[in-house]
Design a protein around this motif. Structure first.
Motif, PDB file in Angstrom:
ATOM      1  N   ALA A 194     -59.620 -39.076  23.108  1.00 43.30           N
ATOM      2  CA  ALA A 194     -60.786 -39.588  23.834  1.00 43.30           C
ATOM      3  C   ALA A 194     -61.631 -38.452  24.387  1.00 43.30           C
ATOM      4  N   ALA A 195     -60.991 -37.383  24.850  1.00 43.80           N
ATOM      5  CA  ALA A 195     -61.737 -36.243  25.396  1.00 43.80           C
ATOM      6  C   ALA A 195     -62.582 -35.581  24.312  1.00 43.80           C
ATOM      7  N   ALA A 196     -62.050 -35.502  23.100  1.00 40.45           N
ATOM      8  CA  ALA A 196     -62.819 -34.919  21.998  1.00 40.45           C
ATOM      9  C   ALA A 196     -64.025 -35.794  21.669  1.00 40.45           C
ATOM     10  N   ARG A 197     -63.855 -37.106  21.705  1.00 41.19           N
ATOM     11  CA  ARG A 197     -64.984 -37.994  21.437  1.00 41.19           C
ATOM     12  C   ARG A 197     -66.047 -37.857  22.520  1.00 41.19           C
ATOM     13  N   ARG A 198     -65.608 -37.750  23.776  1.00 45.01           N
ATOM     14  CA  ARG A 198     -66.572 -37.604  24.860  1.00 45.01           C
ATOM     15  C   ARG A 198     -67.318 -36.275  24.752  1.00 45.01           C
ATOM     16  N   LYS A 199     -66.619 -35.214  24.408  1.00 42.46           N
ATOM     17  CA  LYS A 199     -67.274 -33.907  24.251  1.00 42.46           C
ATOM     18  C   LYS A 199     -68.260 -33.934  23.084  1.00 42.46           C
ATOM     19  N   ALA A 200     -67.873 -34.582  21.987  1.00 37.43           N
ATOM     20  CA  ALA A 200     -68.776 -34.683  20.843  1.00 37.43           C
ATOM     21  C   ALA A 200     -70.024 -35.483  21.200  1.00 37.43           C
ATOM     22  N   HIS A 231     -73.423 -35.590  12.070  1.00 37.32           N
ATOM     23  CA  HIS A 231     -72.381 -34.913  11.304  1.00 37.32           C
ATOM     24  C   HIS A 231     -71.627 -33.910  12.171  1.00 37.32           C
ATOM     25  N   ARG A 232     -72.346 -33.131  12.982  1.00 37.09           N
ATOM     26  CA  ARG A 232     -71.656 -32.160  13.826  1.00 37.09           C
ATOM     27  C   ARG A 232     -70.718 -32.849  14.819  1.00 37.09           C
ATOM     28  N   ALA A 233     -71.156 -33.982  15.379  1.00 30.44           N
ATOM     29  CA  ALA A 233     -70.301 -34.709  16.319  1.00 30.44           C
ATOM     30  C   ALA A 233     -69.022 -35.197  15.642  1.00 30.44           C
ATOM     31  N   MET A 234     -69.164 -35.766  14.447  1.00 27.80           N
ATOM     32  CA  MET A 234     -67.990 -36.275  13.744  1.00 27.80           C
ATOM     33  C   MET A 234     -67.066 -35.141  13.308  1.00 27.80           C
ATOM     34  N   PHE A 235     -67.633 -34.033  12.875  1.00 28.19           N
ATOM     35  CA  PHE A 235     -66.787 -32.903  12.495  1.00 28.19           C
ATOM     36  C   PHE A 235     -66.017 -32.373  13.696  1.00 28.19           C
ATOM     37  N   HIS A 236     -66.640 -32.336  14.851  1.00 29.67           N
ATOM     38  CA  HIS A 236     -65.927 -31.870  16.051  1.00 29.67           C
ATOM     39  C   HIS A 236     -64.695 -32.739  16.312  1.00 29.67           C
ATOM     40  N   ILE A 237     -64.868 -34.061  16.214  1.00 33.78           N
ATOM     41  CA  ILE A 237     -63.749 -34.959  16.491  1.00 33.78           C
ATOM     42  C   ILE A 237     -62.649 -34.785  15.451  1.00 33.78           C
ATOM     43  N   LEU A 238     -63.008 -34.813  14.179  1.00 35.07           N
ATOM     44  CA  LEU A 238     -61.987 -34.789  13.122  1.00 35.07           C
ATOM     45  C   LEU A 238     -61.294 -33.435  13.037  1.00 35.07           C
ATOM     46  N   VAL A 239     -62.006 -32.345  13.274  1.00 37.63           N
ATOM     47  CA  VAL A 239     -61.349 -31.037  13.280  1.00 37.63           C
ATOM     48  C   VAL A 239     -60.377 -30.957  14.446  1.00 37.63           C
ATOM     49  N   THR A 240     -60.753 -31.529  15.596  1.00 37.65           N
ATOM     50  CA  THR A 240     -59.839 -31.558  16.735  1.00 37.65           C
ATOM     51  C   THR A 240     -58.608 -32.395  16.425  1.00 37.65           C
ATOM     52  N   MET A 241     -58.801 -33.550  15.805  1.00 39.80           N
ATOM     53  CA  MET A 241     -57.669 -34.399  15.453  1.00 39.80           C
ATOM     54  C   MET A 241     -56.767 -33.722  14.428  1.00 39.80           C
ATOM     55  N   CYS A 242     -57.361 -32.927  13.557  1.00 32.56           N
ATOM     56  CA  CYS A 242     -56.595 -32.299  12.490  1.00 32.56           C
ATOM     57  C   CYS A 242     -55.817 -31.081  12.989  1.00 32.56           C
ATOM     58  N   PHE A 243     -56.481 -30.205  13.748  1.00 31.82           N
ATOM     59  CA  PHE A 243     -55.878 -28.919  14.101  1.00 31.82           C
ATOM     60  C   PHE A 243     -55.619 -28.730  15.595  1.00 31.82           C
ATOM     61  N   ALA A 294     -68.011 -25.247  12.977  1.00 32.27           N
ATOM     62  CA  ALA A 294     -69.184 -24.918  12.160  1.00 32.27           C
ATOM     63  C   ALA A 294     -68.779 -24.478  10.762  1.00 32.27           C
ATOM     64  N   ALA A 295     -67.704 -23.682  10.659  1.00 33.75           N
ATOM     65  CA  ALA A 295     -67.252 -23.210   9.346  1.00 33.75           C
ATOM     66  C   ALA A 295     -66.727 -24.371   8.500  1.00 33.75           C
ATOM     67  N   VAL A 296     -65.944 -25.255   9.108  1.00 30.05           N
ATOM     68  CA  VAL A 296     -65.422 -26.412   8.380  1.00 30.05           C
ATOM     69  C   VAL A 296     -66.568 -27.316   7.942  1.00 30.05           C
ATOM     70  N   GLU A 297     -67.511 -27.543   8.834  1.00 30.08           N
ATOM     71  CA  GLU A 297     -68.648 -28.403   8.493  1.00 30.08           C
ATOM     72  C   GLU A 297     -69.443 -27.841   7.316  1.00 30.08           C
ATOM     73  N   ALA A 298     -69.734 -26.553   7.344  1.00 29.13           N
ATOM     74  CA  ALA A 298     -70.526 -25.944   6.271  1.00 29.13           C
ATOM     75  C   ALA A 298     -69.814 -26.061   4.927  1.00 29.13           C
ATOM     76  N   LEU A 299     -68.502 -25.792   4.933  1.00 31.29           N
ATOM     77  CA  LEU A 299     -67.749 -25.842   3.688  1.00 31.29           C
ATOM     78  C   LEU A 299     -67.618 -27.262   3.163  1.00 31.29           C
ATOM     79  N   GLN A 300     -67.288 -28.197   4.049  1.00 30.56           N
ATOM     80  CA  GLN A 300     -67.084 -29.571   3.612  1.00 30.56           C
ATOM     81  C   GLN A 300     -68.398 -30.245   3.230  1.00 30.56           C
ATOM     82  N   THR A 337     -65.518 -37.920   8.398  1.00 29.55           N
ATOM     83  CA  THR A 337     -66.816 -37.510   8.940  1.00 29.55           C
ATOM     84  C   THR A 337     -67.978 -38.076   8.153  1.00 29.55           C
ATOM     85  N   ASP A 338     -67.973 -37.891   6.835  1.00 29.56           N
ATOM     86  CA  ASP A 338     -69.147 -38.194   6.037  1.00 29.56           C
ATOM     87  C   ASP A 338     -69.494 -39.676   6.069  1.00 29.56           C
ATOM     88  N   ASN A 339     -68.529 -40.535   5.774  1.00 27.24           N
ATOM     89  CA  ASN A 339     -68.814 -41.968   5.746  1.00 27.24           C
ATOM     90  C   ASN A 339     -69.296 -42.476   7.100  1.00 27.24           C
TER      91      ASN A 339
END
Length: 520
Positions: free
Chosen positions: A156-162, A188-200, A211-217, A317-319
């Motif tokens: 929830a904190a990651a979603r609020r920060k995003a 897209h940046r908001a969703m990447f922030h959440i999913l990268v936090t959930m992942c790592f 930013a690096a994950v977003e650019a690559l993906q 993120t994308d969908n």
């Protein structure tokens, strides 16, 4: 030069397909889903069908399928390859029987194309994996340890920060120049922030990493369809499209170079015994997961974990970001719907005494769920569900019966979401964005809003292959749409009506990103 060749093939396909649309000879289509082996009449035009498929021409494919459905009915076969027919189910009742009532029988996946085999470590991820022990282990791990409702609150904190970053981005755009806000990149940046936090995990999800994950993906999502040409005669197309081949292999290498160190950092944190729960992040669950193989079990390789992490971040993120933009576009184009939604949100948040929209408020805003479901019906992120295949559970392994027709084991079973969502027999005035159809008393009143289990909602997930992230996607869509509507009034730019033209990437996006003026 490669692009010239690529688009020349596309133009040639369009020219070649015109006479087919006028005649729709039985050599391409069949109203009977029966596989006939060998070089039958189906092979005469299979090259055209294959090229049309690999070049991913959405309008051409939609035109062909619409013509086929009008002639042969809601279930028909398109012979993309003589040995691999593609079956299309454009009927809600048949889709319900295939995906829900007989979910296990049609829960497999057809063979993946070369690019997807490379990016999935040989179909060893959830979206492409064959139905069996490996797929069940991967899916159970994701649904029970990451996407279970009891665990979603951890982030929830990651979603609020995003959300804070998203709102700040809207305000920054509003205050500069002409005051026009383009929300696509911010979503897209908001969703990447959440999913990268959930992942790592939060400690690794720094701004630089996100930013690096977003650019690559994002490069992967916008390029992967163009790689499909490499699946036909790879020895030849690898030479003809050398630049595309190098880009594909470079993308995979860069995925490993980016994700592998993050996976190792998660492993080091876990081994250090710093008190972190071993199911805190997606990677933590993968590090402890054992998968079946050759009668025993083993741990995932680092390459397999890279593929699973890339899948997790890309799909999550994308969908969602794409769908959120489609929904906001409709709210801008129809201010009366936006006003009703805002009034309901403000009524609920004022009653609860909360500052802004809180996640616990969402179930008390029924019109919000109706708006999101109508967005999914009218603008599904993909025009087709991920292909299914017969498992062979019901017979000796040669194929399965569907509506009296034979579905071969290697055939792909496709569900055109747009056709299902725009079926006039099911959805009155289907082109109109009308959330009321999902409210009690509307023409969609018989739809189960909590689980989307009724026949009408089949396009959005059902059966054994229901998207395990559906609950998370709905949470993100409702939370971000509600917050944006509660925080701002979104208006059309004077002289610029919203354009709803589409463009095919991995998902179907707005050809021209939404531009709006906002009032806080």
């Amino acid at each position: 030069m490669e692009d010239l060749l690529y688009y020349s093939l596309a133009i040639a396909v369009c020219i070649a397909i015109i006479p087919l649309l006028s005649s729709l000879q039985n050599s391409i289509f069949s109203s009977s889903i029966v596989y006939i082996a060998g070089p039958t009449s189906a092979s005469r035009n299979s090259i055209i069908s294959v090229v049309a498929e690999i070049l991913a021409i959405p309008k051409l494919k939609t035109l062909v399928l619409s013509a086929a459905r009008s002639r042969y009915g809601p279930v028909f076969t398109l012979y993309l390859l003589p040995s691999r027919p593609a079956i299309f189910v454009a009927d809600h009742a048949v889709a319900h029987r295939a995906l829900v009532q007989r979910g296990a029988a049609f829960a497999d996946r057809p063979p993946a194309s070369l690019p997807f085999r490379i990016f999935s470590s040989g179909q060893r991820n959830i979206t492409s994996g064959a139905y069996g022990p490996l797929w069940r282990a991967l899916r159970h791990n994701l649904t029970s340890k990451v996407f279970h409702p009891s665990r979603l609150g951890r982030f929830a904190a990651a979603r609020r920060k995003a959300l804070q970053g998203l709102v700040a981005g809207v305000v920054a755009q509003q205050m500069r120049g002409d005051g026009v806000v383009v929300v696509e990149a911010l979503l897209h940046r908001a969703m990447f922030h959440i999913l990268v936090t959930m992942c790592f995990g939060e400690r690794l999800a720094t701004d630089a990493v996100v930013a690096a994950v977003e650019a690559l993906q994002r490069e992967f999502l916008t390029s992967v369809l163009g790689f499909q040409v490499l699946d036909v005669c790879p020895a030849l197309t690898r030479l003809l499209f050398r630049r595309r081949w190098k880009q594909m292999m470079s993308l995979r290498r860069r995925q490993e170079e980016l994700f592998a160190p993050l996976i190792r950092a998660c492993r080091a944190q876990r081994d250090a015994g710093d008190g972190v729960d071993d199911t805190t992040t997606y990677v933590d669950t993968l590090l402890g997961l054992q998968i079946p193989e050759d009668g025993g079990v083993r741990n995932l390789t680092e390459g397999e974990m890279v593929s699973l992490c890339a899948e997790f971040v890309a799909v999550g993120t994308d969908n969602t970001a794409t769908e959120a933009q489609w929904i906001m576009a409709n709210l801008v184009a129809q201010p009366e719907i936006q006003a009703r939604l805002r009034a309901e949100i403000h009524q609920v948040t004022a009653t609860g005494g909360s500052a802004g929209v809180q996640e616990q408020d969402l179930p008390r805003i029924p019109y919000l769920r109706a708006v999101v479901l109508e967005g999914l019906r009218r603008h599904p992120p993909g025009h087709f569900a991920i292909p299914h295949a017969a498992t062979g559970i019901d017979d000796d392994g040669g194929g399965l019966s569907l509506e009296g027709f034979l579905v071969p084991r290697r055939a792909s079973l496709n569900f055109p979401l747009v056709a299902l969502g725009l079926d006039e027999a099911v959805w009155p005035d289907p082109l109109r964005f009308r959330p009321e159809r999902f409210l009690p008393g509307g023409e969609g009143a018989d739809v189960d809003l909590t689980g989307a289990k009724e026949v009408k909602m089949i396009p959005f997930g059902a059966g054994r292959r229901i998207c395990p992230g559906m609950a998370l996607a709905l949470l993100h869509l409702e939370f971000f749409v509600a917050s944006l509507v509660a925080e701002f009034e979104w208006l059309q730019v004077p002289g610029e009506p919203v354009e709803f033209a589409e463009k095919q990437e991995l998902s179907v996006v707005m050809r021209r990103p939404l531009r709006a003026t906002v009032v806080r």
